[in-house]
Design a protein around this motif. Sequence first.
Motif, PDB file in Angstrom:
ATOM      1  N   ALA A 183       8.249  -1.385  -1.543  1.00 37.28           N
ATOM      2  CA  ALA A 183       7.089  -2.274  -1.561  1.00 37.28           C
ATOM      3  C   ALA A 183       7.118  -3.170  -2.795  1.00 37.28           C
ATOM      4  O   ALA A 183       7.607  -2.784  -3.855  1.00 37.28           O
ATOM      5  CB  ALA A 183       5.817  -1.447  -1.550  1.00 37.28           C
ATOM      6  N   SER A 507      -1.329   0.002   2.629  1.00 36.38           N
ATOM      7  CA  SER A 507      -1.210   1.443   2.371  1.00 36.38           C
ATOM      8  C   SER A 507       0.233   1.831   2.087  1.00 36.38           C
ATOM      9  O   SER A 507       0.477   2.728   1.290  1.00 36.38           O
ATOM     10  CB  SER A 507      -1.810   2.260   3.521  1.00 36.38           C
ATOM     11  OG  SER A 507      -1.365   1.796   4.748  1.00 36.38           O
ATOM     12  N   LYS A 508       1.200   1.145   2.710  1.00 39.69           N
ATOM     13  CA  LYS A 508       2.594   1.498   2.453  1.00 39.69           C
ATOM     14  C   LYS A 508       3.023   1.130   1.032  1.00 39.69           C
ATOM     15  O   LYS A 508       4.028   1.618   0.541  1.00 39.69           O
ATOM     16  CB  LYS A 508       3.524   0.812   3.460  1.00 39.69           C
ATOM     17  CG  LYS A 508       3.567   1.525   4.805  1.00 39.69           C
ATOM     18  CD  LYS A 508       4.629   0.957   5.715  1.00 39.69           C
ATOM     19  CE  LYS A 508       4.191  -0.346   6.338  1.00 39.69           C
ATOM     20  NZ  LYS A 508       5.103  -0.794   7.404  1.00 39.69           N
ATOM     21  N   SER A 509       2.269   0.242   0.404  1.00 39.03           N
ATOM     22  CA  SER A 509       2.680  -0.179  -0.932  1.00 39.03           C
ATOM     23  C   SER A 509       2.089   0.718  -2.010  1.00 39.03           C
ATOM     24  O   SER A 509       2.383   0.537  -3.190  1.00 39.03           O
ATOM     25  CB  SER A 509       2.239  -1.626  -1.179  1.00 39.03           C
ATOM     26  OG  SER A 509       0.869  -1.655  -1.516  1.00 39.03           O
ATOM     27  N   GLY A 510       1.264   1.664  -1.621  1.00 37.01           N
ATOM     28  CA  GLY A 510       0.688   2.568  -2.607  1.00 37.01           C
ATOM     29  C   GLY A 510      -0.123   1.848  -3.666  1.00 37.01           C
ATOM     30  O   GLY A 510      -0.107   2.230  -4.827  1.00 37.01           O
TER      31      GLY A 510
ATOM     32  N   ASP B 822       8.130   3.803   8.493  1.00 39.86           N
ATOM     33  CA  ASP B 822       8.143   2.353   8.431  1.00 39.86           C
ATOM     34  C   ASP B 822       8.058   1.993   6.960  1.00 39.86           C
ATOM     35  O   ASP B 822       7.040   2.202   6.323  1.00 39.86           O
ATOM     36  CB  ASP B 822       6.930   1.775   9.168  1.00 39.86           C
ATOM     37  CG  ASP B 822       6.970   2.123  10.632  1.00 39.86           C
ATOM     38  OD1 ASP B 822       8.071   2.140  11.201  1.00 39.86           O
ATOM     39  OD2 ASP B 822       5.906   2.379  11.210  1.00 39.86           O
ATOM     40  N   ALA B 824       7.795  -0.391   3.680  1.00 39.68           N
ATOM     41  CA  ALA B 824       7.048  -1.608   3.415  1.00 39.68           C
ATOM     42  C   ALA B 824       7.868  -2.785   3.943  1.00 39.68           C
ATOM     43  O   ALA B 824       9.104  -2.795   3.834  1.00 39.68           O
ATOM     44  CB  ALA B 824       6.815  -1.762   1.919  1.00 39.68           C
ATOM     45  N   GLY B 825       7.195  -3.756   4.531  1.00 37.10           N
ATOM     46  CA  GLY B 825       7.874  -4.871   5.172  1.00 37.10           C
ATOM     47  C   GLY B 825       8.852  -5.589   4.268  1.00 37.10           C
ATOM     48  O   GLY B 825       9.867  -6.122   4.734  1.00 37.10           O
ATOM     49  N   THR B 826       8.586  -5.566   2.981  1.00 36.21           N
ATOM     50  CA  THR B 826       9.440  -6.301   2.059  1.00 36.21           C
ATOM     51  C   THR B 826      10.866  -5.763   2.019  1.00 36.21           C
ATOM     52  O   THR B 826      11.779  -6.443   1.575  1.00 36.21           O
ATOM     53  CB  THR B 826       8.837  -6.270   0.644  1.00 36.21           C
ATOM     54  OG1 THR B 826       8.305  -4.976   0.406  1.00 36.21           O
ATOM     55  CG2 THR B 826       7.738  -7.296   0.511  1.00 36.21           C
ATOM     56  N   ALA B 827      11.071  -4.528   2.500  1.00 34.05           N
ATOM     57  CA  ALA B 827      12.428  -3.985   2.545  1.00 34.05           C
ATOM     58  C   ALA B 827      13.258  -4.697   3.606  1.00 34.05           C
ATOM     59  O   ALA B 827      14.483  -4.718   3.540  1.00 34.05           O
ATOM     60  CB  ALA B 827      12.404  -2.495   2.823  1.00 34.05           C
ATOM     61  N   ASP B 877       4.975  10.740   2.965  1.00 30.77           N
ATOM     62  CA  ASP B 877       5.822  10.011   2.023  1.00 30.77           C
ATOM     63  C   ASP B 877       5.149   9.912   0.651  1.00 30.77           C
ATOM     64  O   ASP B 877       4.103  10.515   0.410  1.00 30.77           O
ATOM     65  CB  ASP B 877       6.186   8.633   2.591  1.00 30.77           C
ATOM     66  CG  ASP B 877       4.970   7.733   2.708  1.00 30.77           C
ATOM     67  OD1 ASP B 877       3.878   8.121   2.250  1.00 30.77           O
ATOM     68  OD2 ASP B 877       5.099   6.633   3.257  1.00 30.77           O
ATOM     69  N   PHE B 879       3.267   7.965  -0.741  1.00 25.99           N
ATOM     70  CA  PHE B 879       1.848   7.584  -0.784  1.00 25.99           C
ATOM     71  C   PHE B 879       1.040   8.331   0.275  1.00 25.99           C
ATOM     72  O   PHE B 879      -0.102   7.985   0.553  1.00 25.99           O
ATOM     73  CB  PHE B 879       1.685   6.079  -0.564  1.00 25.99           C
ATOM     74  CG  PHE B 879       2.541   5.243  -1.473  1.00 25.99           C
ATOM     75  CD1 PHE B 879       2.428   5.361  -2.859  1.00 25.99           C
ATOM     76  CD2 PHE B 879       3.471   4.351  -0.946  1.00 25.99           C
ATOM     77  CE1 PHE B 879       3.217   4.594  -3.691  1.00 25.99           C
ATOM     78  CE2 PHE B 879       4.262   3.579  -1.782  1.00 25.99           C
ATOM     79  CZ  PHE B 879       4.132   3.708  -3.159  1.00 25.99           C
ATOM     80  N   THR B 881       1.261   8.062   3.377  1.00 26.64           N
ATOM     81  CA  THR B 881       0.855   7.098   4.396  1.00 26.64           C
ATOM     82  C   THR B 881       0.791   7.785   5.760  1.00 26.64           C
ATOM     83  O   THR B 881       1.761   8.389   6.184  1.00 26.64           O
ATOM     84  CB  THR B 881       1.886   5.959   4.507  1.00 26.64           C
ATOM     85  OG1 THR B 881       2.279   5.598   3.194  1.00 26.64           O
ATOM     86  CG2 THR B 881       1.332   4.776   5.250  1.00 26.64           C
TER      87      THR B 881
END
Lengths: 518, 1139
Positions: A183, A507-510, B822, B824-827, B877, B879, B881
């Motif tokens: 992220a 949420s995925k970026s914490g 999944d 983070a989209g930035t990956a 994971d 966080f 999620t």
Amino acid sequence: MKDKLLILLILVFSFSCSDLELKPLDRITEEAVFSSAEEFDAAIFASYSSFQKLYQNRQVDPNQNFAAWLKLTLFPSDAVVWGSFEDQPGMVRGAQELDTHSFDASIQPLQAAYSYIYEGIARANIVLSKLDEKGATVLTNEEITRMRAEAKFLRAFLHFQAMKVWGTPPLVTERITDPNNAAKGNSTKEELSAQILSDFADASEGLPEVWDDANTGRATKWAAQAFIGKVNVWIEDWNSAIAAFERVEASQMYSLGTDGDSYDPIFAEDNENNNATIFEIQFGSSTGGNIWVLEDEGVSGVAAEGNSRGYYQGLPRDVPPGRNLTDPNGTVASIQSIGLYEVAPEFVSLFEAGDIRRNNFIYEDGDVYDNLDGVQFIYEANHPEYDYSGTGYHIEKYNDITALTIDGPDSRGRFIFNNERFFRYAEMVLLYAEALIESGREDDGLQQVNRIRARAGLPAATADATAAMRLEKRIELAFEGQRTFDMMRWGIGGIFKVFPFPQAEISKSGGLLKQNTP
Amino acid sequence: MNFKPTKKYFSIGILYMQTLMRTFVFLFCCTVFAISPNLSHSQDADITIERDRTMSMNQMFNLINKQTQYKFIYRYDWLKDAPKIEVKKGVVKVKVLLDNYLSPLNFTYAFTDNKTVVVQRKTVFKESILQPIEVEIQQRNLTGTVVDDDGMPLAGATILEKGTSNGTTTDFDGKFSLQIDALNTILVASYIGFSSKEIVIGDQDNLYIRLESETSSLGEVVLVGYGYQRRSDVTGSISKLSLKEKTPDAFASVDQLIAAKVSGIQVISESGEPSAGTSIRIRGTGTISTNEPLWVVDGFPIIGNPSSTIGNNDIQSIEILKSTSATAIYGARASNGVILVTTKRGTKGAPVLTYDGYYGFQYNPDNFDVLGVEEYTSLQNDLGNDVSQFAKSTFVDWQDAIVNNGAPVQNHYLGVNGGTENINYNVSFDFFESESITLASDFERYNFRTNTDFYVTDKIKVGESFQYTWAEGNRRTWNNGELGIRTAAATNAPYVPVFGNGSFGYGQVNNQTSGIGASATANIVASSDPRIANVEELLRRSLGNLYAEIELFDGFKYRISGGLDYLTRSFDSFSLGLEGELGFRVGGDQTTVSKRQLENITTYINHLLSYENNFGKNRLSVLAGYEFTKFKSALISAVGTDIPFVDIKLFSTGEQVIASDIEDEYELDGYFGRINYSYDDKYLAAATFRNDRSSRFSKGNRSQSFPSFSLGWVLSKEKFFNSKMVDFLKIRGGWGQSGNQFSANNFAFLPTLDLNGGYNVGTGNQFASQALASLQLANIDLTWETTSQFDIGIDTTWSDGKFNFTLEYFDRLTDDLLLPIDLAGTAGFTQPSIINAGEVRNKGFEFVAKYNRSIKDFDFNIGINLTTVNNKVEKLDQFDTPIIRGFSSDFTDAYITEVGGSIGDFYGWVTDGIFQNQSEVDSHAAQPGAAPGDIRFKDLNSDGVIDNNDRESLGSPIPNFYYGFDFTANYKNFDFALLFQGVGGHQLLNGARYDLERMILPSNQSSRVINRWTQSNPSNIIPRAVTGDPNDNDRISDRWIEDASFLRLRNLQIGYSLSEYHLNTWTNNFLSSARVYIGAQNLLTFTNYSGLNPEATVGNSFGNNLDIGGQNDQSLTTGNDDGRTPIPVSVLMGIQIKI
């Protein structure tokens, strides 16, 4: 006995020597590729294809992407309303909410846009890192220059799309390899635009002015320049914008077409990549293999890539018997479009008398909708039995008869193969006008606006340059996905300033990625 | 026997150092324990019998002497003519052995202090000599046969005239002949491991004697993975289903035999189709990659669940290893438990021919209750579809039309079993066939099997197992075959005729017949017609396994085994181009032929060294081994469309042909060891160790060790333990680790690029230029998923073995889950990437109680078992999620896996009745589109808006408990069996009801919607019918989630066996046993669940999963009932004969 035992033990454990070093049988290891220009090109195409996917229906992927870019950019604007199609909830997810501006951060089109934009950026970054790593050993200097320019073009182009949507989205300029560090947080407007402009500038240096026939449709030097202008409009650096647009003008590569002529040829499938467009999103051909087979799901390298625009903006499925000419029973309409987009009446009322675009851009009562197999089908605003449209208008732009022809029996209108005219020359002229007007040169700006009006068969506007420019842009670029961003940028029409980031990405970026304030 | 390392070992050189290190543990143990044994004089010493054999008395005494150092003193002439004794493989106490042998001969014995046993005549016998009866003794000649429970002849069984020493033993064919005193009327038959039996002779001259093996005897031998152990010595948690406990079953799949019979394991069938997959969970759902246990068939670890390819009658026993202390020896693949299947092997004796077969019928248990024609037209009217012209049509029952009531099912088994001194063999053929209770689906299977053991010398044994399976099934459609077929039938417009003037005499479905277009309905009966659409699945499996075992010296053995499993599955489908005239999705525009062929090849090789010995009260067994396994799979598929001649079903004739193939492979190897030690049968200890390597991980993460330890204490052996009631009491506990290395991708650690699709540059046709992209992040750090399990249990036996019970507690923690997340989209990846993250805990109790009793001629057994499981996700994971998943465009985001919940909870809104009027709508939180008659959803976060943030977990498809109850009884020649299965505390997403109550499409609906909300009918349950459902009443909410607890009478059977007398008089002993029975399955189901099958799940063991390697069990999105074929009620009649 001891000897016997020893021999046995040796025998037993000598079998344990497999090193378990296997390689995949159905995929290529990264180690084995990036050894030729073709392979680098293939990796560049992968980046192009990411954005292309935002026009497709991709039910199998986790994003359940149903032409997300069309939904995001058409519905919130004041030209398109939701056509209430309910039959397949998956296909229309997010449409109504976008139309009424009542969506939240979890709607599917936002996630799809985020995913594919950053997928494309990551793919461009991979090309750049591989050029550094292996380029010198397998490529010529010219190839390295051109490929680096093209990858930077894509990286800048995609970051700019993200910037239009979210304002300050993350900036990714390195390849990400650690899953625990995937992220990225928000960028600032300054660093984002600086990176985009620098990438476009590099791209403009290394890209060709035109490509050969086999490569038509790839980014050119002038596309990079035009985007430099557009990005500068976004950050309101009017002088830089004007300079860039003027460089493109000076190239004399583009034209608006002849005054008074139909606009249909500009959008015709058999006239893709014509000189009225600066940059197009390329789609395939209905004759190229199985159209149901899309990239990443497909089996062959020749899979056709379809655009779902026809499926969404064509008439809903429940059309009268006789519509489907191939079915003697008159049972089902073969063209299975769903009529999701209808044209807002207030938009139709904007057309001045004599505007040739009205006939070319929208269907209204009495128009010939198509003439499949030589039989005309007439669009009726108020059909006694069948409800085509709540507003009485549908989008005609792109829906050119040849594009809708049932080429393969499978197509059923779900896909068309027409390129998206993503950055038309007409848009650039209007952006140029805007930059001129904003920098105080109202008359020069008006002069550019009037080039567009003349093309549409209208007399020159003489007053209120800003209003004239905005009106002209609203009509000229209708249904092309620009209006929503203009409304956001200009703060008109009671629309939000930026879209929210997808909830899942927050949420995925914490906590790294901060949500936009509406 | 002492082979301490000497200089010689080290002089071999560094080359063999590794070898030596690996055997270090083994050697160490041998040197430590191979000291002079501390002798014990207990008559409780155990004697190990290596294989079935016949011994003279002398040999027996020698054997005892060898293992215990006892000497025997006896008068030679007394016993020189004593009969030979037949002993079965296993472990037996000296006392039992001597009692069994000497007692019937009227001898007794005594242990003395100096390691000698004195054999004497019984005094009773002496007395009888002292008082001779002065009558003329008339002699008569008796003949007969002695067989075991299964009618197999018992060679070497002892037959004695009661109260005398007059006796004999049976020959290889179990036959005997004996002269007896005519006045004597009772014979005693005995055999080690079987209860002795007294037979009243009566007038018979030819006897047929059946001996019953001693059930639940603690001397029972249990397979523990690479070896056997006595039940009483087991310290891990292992359940066993022996042949005796198995009842004939109308299922194709042997895993169904275990269902409800043993604790800790749940067997769920996907539907009532004969070829339906099953899903097996041992002690809960531990992971999201695969939860299926490892199957080991005759020592061969199999990929996937092989149970649909094994004949029910070939099974000798099924052992289920549950605790990690038991499974850890299987290391990397054992984290979901291990199921060991042993097939029948030959037993010494003349050939016995067995026929075992049944024939039966299956019935549809239930249909959905749907709207009649008028109710339907009225509903459609509310939805804005005018079909009033059909209002007077006759009702067409589409569900009846799709049901195939009385579908036959049959199974025939023919086997020959026998052996000589040197060769034992078992050859069998099994045939199973079943039609589905839904039209046009069936399954048939042919199984051929041979198992042979060769005793080359006393020390060398070689053997093989080979099976060939050929199975064929027809299904309706391609993937997920029967998916929701019952719902599809129920939702057809109730007046559209099944038959008519369309192709093949079927009724057309179109605007004229249905009035609403054909998009929502189809002639489902036509689509089941193989001339129009068909999927044929073909499954072939060759599974071969060879071993050689050599005894190097006493107790020390080397065994090598290897095997090949070659499995091909093909799926041929055909669909006739009918331009949709029979309705939506029946016969598309073009005739299509497609073929898919999946090939799985598994090879393995295994080396095993084992050592077993007793040193006085110390018993030790040590095992070390190495195993290598390679899996390779390939999938070829091809689709041809626009086939010109429909009779030629070749894809290659198509106008357009698309072909594709996939190949994949992986390898595993590992070495392992185990030590079992017990002292005085009182203190038990076991430790195992395994180190596995997998090609699925990068070099640095490739290997992993899996240890386990377990201890047991037999309290009942202690002096202080003084209970008349309690025969046996053991406390055992252990801890261990095992692994899981199955992830969705065999090369997830390696950066790879896929070559498919592309971008369409260039002028002209614009074919796509190939694009090279990686679709998943390569995770170089990827490693094993590890399951650690702690468990503790009590095994106890009371009242002379009448009452047995076991109570266990387990706590199973899986961490480093192989989690596809999944990123983070930035990956830059839209496909999930696999990382190690998260923890899942399953804990619970297992309780088993058994009671058996004989009252005169009436014997009965009662067994109950109960398992509780608490499944909890403790970490995800970095966080935490939540993982939100769905499975179709109607059910996107229907599941959530979040910390604190369990794996794959249902996820959605919570309903709160129905808005009765506008003021209720206005006073509620803003709910877009709501109007009176719509469902009110709860504003869970109290923000005044009903949106995506108002969703929560709505229940779990994972049951909190499951149980079984069985009762078997024998009265004279009748036998009776009853089995109940229960599952509780779980929910299902009733997708069938969703389709039948959502009132959106022009399809027929459940009769429940008659009670829908209208102005005049203020229902608070069913919302209004309204075009377009603006309030989204059908969103995923607790409206569709139902409790699915059920109790099912799974099996009911009554049998009659011909008595020995009748076998003799009627068949002149041509038949050695004969039994007829009648049975019923799934006769009753008690549940509040409203769907057709409260057990519905998504399974993968048979046909529907074409995943290469078959390792994806969808545990994130399970428990949805889309209305597939329900579990049928079956009635069976069968015969079991032995010749």
